[in-house]
Design a protein around this motif. Structure first.
Motif, mmCIF file in Angstrom:
data_model
loop_
_atom_site.group_PDB
_atom_site.id
_atom_site.type_symbol
_atom_site.label_atom_id
_atom_site.label_comp_id
_atom_site.label_asym_id
_atom_site.label_seq_id
_atom_site.Cartn_x
_atom_site.Cartn_y
_atom_site.Cartn_z
ATOM 1 N N MET A 1 0.866 -1.156 0.177
ATOM 2 C CA MET A 1 0.040 0.111 -0.045
ATOM 3 C C MET A 1 0.768 1.317 0.066
ATOM 4 S SD MET A 1 -3.010 1.149 2.758
ATOM 5 C CE MET A 1 -3.789 -0.522 2.486
ATOM 6 N N ARG A 2 0.325 2.099 -0.959
ATOM 7 C CA ARG A 2 1.310 3.635 -0.875
ATOM 8 C C ARG A 2 0.323 4.622 -0.654
ATOM 9 N NH1 ARG A 2 5.087 4.216 -5.782
ATOM 10 N NH2 ARG A 2 3.274 3.721 -7.020
ATOM 11 N N TYR A 3 0.799 5.682 -0.300
ATOM 12 C CA TYR A 3 -0.088 7.010 -0.095
ATOM 13 C C TYR A 3 0.741 8.345 -0.919
ATOM 14 C CZ TYR A 3 -1.897 4.276 3.788
ATOM 15 O OH TYR A 3 -2.456 3.432 4.605
ATOM 16 N N ALA A 4 -0.092 9.094 -1.041
ATOM 17 C CA ALA A 4 0.493 10.342 -1.866
ATOM 18 C C ALA A 4 -0.590 11.524 -1.422
ATOM 19 C CB ALA A 4 0.575 10.150 -3.431
ATOM 20 N N VAL A 5 0.237 12.805 -1.338
ATOM 21 C CA VAL A 5 -0.408 13.916 -0.837
ATOM 22 C C VAL A 5 -0.417 14.723 -2.279
ATOM 23 C CG1 VAL A 5 -0.665 16.156 0.209
ATOM 24 C CG2 VAL A 5 0.350 13.920 1.522
ATOM 25 N N HIS B 1 -4.794 14.796 -10.844
ATOM 26 C CA HIS B 1 -3.964 15.480 -9.569
ATOM 27 C C HIS B 1 -2.818 16.106 -10.024
ATOM 28 C CE1 HIS B 1 -1.374 12.037 -10.185
ATOM 29 N NE2 HIS B 1 -0.432 12.714 -9.668
ATOM 30 N N ALA B 2 -2.415 16.882 -9.392
ATOM 31 C CA ALA B 2 -0.977 17.693 -9.322
ATOM 32 C C ALA B 2 -0.143 16.934 -8.125
ATOM 33 C CB ALA B 2 -0.967 19.046 -9.114
ATOM 34 N N THR B 3 1.021 16.179 -8.325
ATOM 35 C CA THR B 3 1.882 15.701 -7.489
ATOM 36 C C THR B 3 2.374 16.811 -6.550
ATOM 37 O OG1 THR B 3 2.268 13.734 -8.695
ATOM 38 C CG2 THR B 3 3.627 14.314 -6.902
ATOM 39 N N LEU B 4 2.477 16.490 -5.033
ATOM 40 C CA LEU B 4 3.041 17.341 -4.171
ATOM 41 C C LEU B 4 3.994 16.656 -3.218
ATOM 42 C CD1 LEU B 4 0.169 19.670 -3.005
ATOM 43 C CD2 LEU B 4 1.952 20.278 -4.656
ATOM 44 N N LYS B 5 3.469 15.472 -2.579
ATOM 45 C CA LYS B 5 4.249 14.432 -1.890
ATOM 46 C C LYS B 5 4.007 13.110 -2.989
ATOM 47 C CE LYS B 5 7.205 12.996 0.799
ATOM 48 N NZ LYS B 5 8.445 13.482 0.880
ATOM 49 N N ALA B 6 5.064 12.592 -3.724
ATOM 50 C CA ALA B 6 5.081 11.547 -4.427
ATOM 51 C C ALA B 6 4.533 10.272 -3.718
ATOM 52 C CB ALA B 6 6.266 11.565 -5.114
ATOM 53 N N PRO B 7 4.248 9.357 -4.341
ATOM 54 C CA PRO B 7 3.621 8.187 -3.767
ATOM 55 C C PRO B 7 4.669 7.449 -2.853
ATOM 56 C CG PRO B 7 2.777 8.296 -5.998
ATOM 57 C CD PRO B 7 3.707 9.177 -5.616
ATOM 58 N N PHE B 8 4.489 7.060 -1.587
ATOM 59 C CA PHE B 8 5.392 6.512 -0.636
ATOM 60 C C PHE B 8 4.689 5.348 0.086
ATOM 61 C CE2 PHE B 8 3.296 10.092 1.376
ATOM 62 C CZ PHE B 8 3.050 9.631 2.479
ATOM 63 N N ALA B 9 5.461 4.332 0.389
ATOM 64 C CA ALA B 9 5.036 3.556 1.507
ATOM 65 C C ALA B 9 5.035 4.111 2.878
ATOM 66 C CB ALA B 9 5.674 2.133 1.277
ATOM 67 N N LEU B 10 4.549 3.564 3.870
ATOM 68 C CA LEU B 10 4.865 4.186 5.075
ATOM 69 C C LEU B 10 5.865 3.627 5.779
ATOM 70 C CD1 LEU B 10 1.277 3.911 6.816
ATOM 71 C CD2 LEU B 10 2.380 5.933 6.108
ATOM 72 N N ALA B 11 6.735 4.531 6.458
ATOM 73 C CA ALA B 11 7.967 4.066 7.327
ATOM 74 C C ALA B 11 7.656 3.096 8.353
ATOM 75 C CB ALA B 11 8.599 5.229 7.697
ATOM 76 N N ASP B 12 8.614 2.308 8.941
ATOM 77 C CA ASP B 12 8.235 1.317 9.911
ATOM 78 C C ASP B 12 7.695 2.088 11.102
ATOM 79 O OD1 ASP B 12 9.238 -0.869 8.219
ATOM 80 O OD2 ASP B 12 11.194 -0.940 8.940
ATOM 81 N N GLY B 13 6.803 1.557 11.841
ATOM 82 C CA GLY B 13 6.513 2.190 13.110
ATOM 83 C C GLY B 13 5.421 3.401 12.644
ATOM 84 N N ARG C 1 7.743 8.633 5.253
ATOM 85 C CA ARG C 1 7.826 7.832 4.125
ATOM 86 C C ARG C 1 8.903 6.907 4.244
ATOM 87 N NH1 ARG C 1 12.096 8.357 0.448
ATOM 88 N NH2 ARG C 1 12.871 10.306 1.785
ATOM 89 N N ALA C 2 8.636 5.525 4.212
ATOM 90 C CA ALA C 2 9.650 4.458 3.946
ATOM 91 C C ALA C 2 10.926 4.997 2.726
ATOM 92 C CB ALA C 2 9.222 3.262 3.678
ATOM 93 N N PRO C 3 11.966 4.621 3.085
ATOM 94 C CA PRO C 3 13.279 4.828 1.953
ATOM 95 C C PRO C 3 12.876 4.022 0.884
ATOM 96 C CG PRO C 3 14.021 4.236 4.318
ATOM 97 C CD PRO C 3 12.714 4.086 4.385
#
Length: 229
Positions: free
Chosen positions: A1-5, A59-71, A131-133
């Motif tokens: 799963m990924r999220y984006a703003v 959409h317009a990308t502001l924060k590109a898609p990312f997986a959640l960081a651990d924790g 954001r996860a690396p």
């Protein structure tokens, strides 16, 4: 799963509805729409040329898609997202136009707008802690060998190359369009979006998009108005 703003107008905004009709999919409802021939483009050509932006949603990308960081939890991300929207003011892009960016077409500001650049940078910085690396495969997909030095550094630091001074606001309307079809596509888009170009675009709110699994269509997970929108 990924999220984006992302920026996108609210669900019932005329631009949101016009873009959903053009792309053949509404990211708020997740409902696909029927695509018809338009201009010089057959139904099949239109579907193929809009396939990429259809999956991501308008959409317009502001924060590109990312997986959640651990924790990090989704709840924490949503709380920060809502707090950010409640404490940042809405504003206008003075004028927009249809432009070709490389091989694809998008709705873009008519001129560089410094308040928009600063706002986009603040989104990148605010949500980076969630954001996860990037993995090696994610980095390779960005083809770092084709990026300039600043973009490669931003890819490493922020997980996306087109941020800070490299950021250019764009709301994608097509995938790659062959050169011989570019003029016809420009004419179609100018007509389809004539009610929205050469006039202000209100940055009235932000959307937290979600990709349920890699390759799945993105959906609007949460939309919040900016302060005094």
């Amino acid at each position: 799963m990924r999220y984006a703003v992302y920026f996108t107008p609210e669900a019932d905004h005329p631009l949101t509805l016009a873009a959903a009709d053009w792309l053949g999919r509404n990211a708020f409802s997740g409902i696909d729409g029927a695509l018809q021939p338009v201009g010089d483009f057959s139904q099949e050509e239109r579907a193929e040329l809009t396939a990429d932006p259809r999956r991501y949603g308008f959409h317009a990308t502001l924060k590109a898609p990312f997986a959640l960081a651990d924790g990090v939890s989704e709840r924490a991300l949503i709380e920060r997202f809502r707090d950010f929207c409640a404490t940042n003011a809405a504003f206008d892009i003075p004028s927009t136009t249809i432009a070709r960016i490389g091989p694809f077409f998008a709705l873009v500001p008519a001129e560089l707008h410094p308040p928009l650049q600063a706002f986009a940078a603040s989104v990148v910085e605010t949500f980076d802690e969630f954001r996860a690396p990037l993995g090696e495969a994610d980095i390779a997909r960005r083809r770092p060998e084709r990026l300039n030095e600043a973009q490669r550094a931003y890819l490493t630091r922020w997980g996306y190359p087109y941020v800070m001074e490299e950021f250019r606001f764009h709301m994608t309307l097509t995938g790659p369009v062959p050169e011989e079809q570019a003029q016809a596509m420009n004419a179609v888009l100018e007509l389809r979006f004539s009610d929205f170009i050469r006039r202000p675009l209100r940055i009235s709110g932000l959307a937290l998009f979600m990709e349920p699994e890699r390759g799945a269509p993105f959906i609007v997970h949460d939309w919040q108005p900016l302060a005094a929108a």
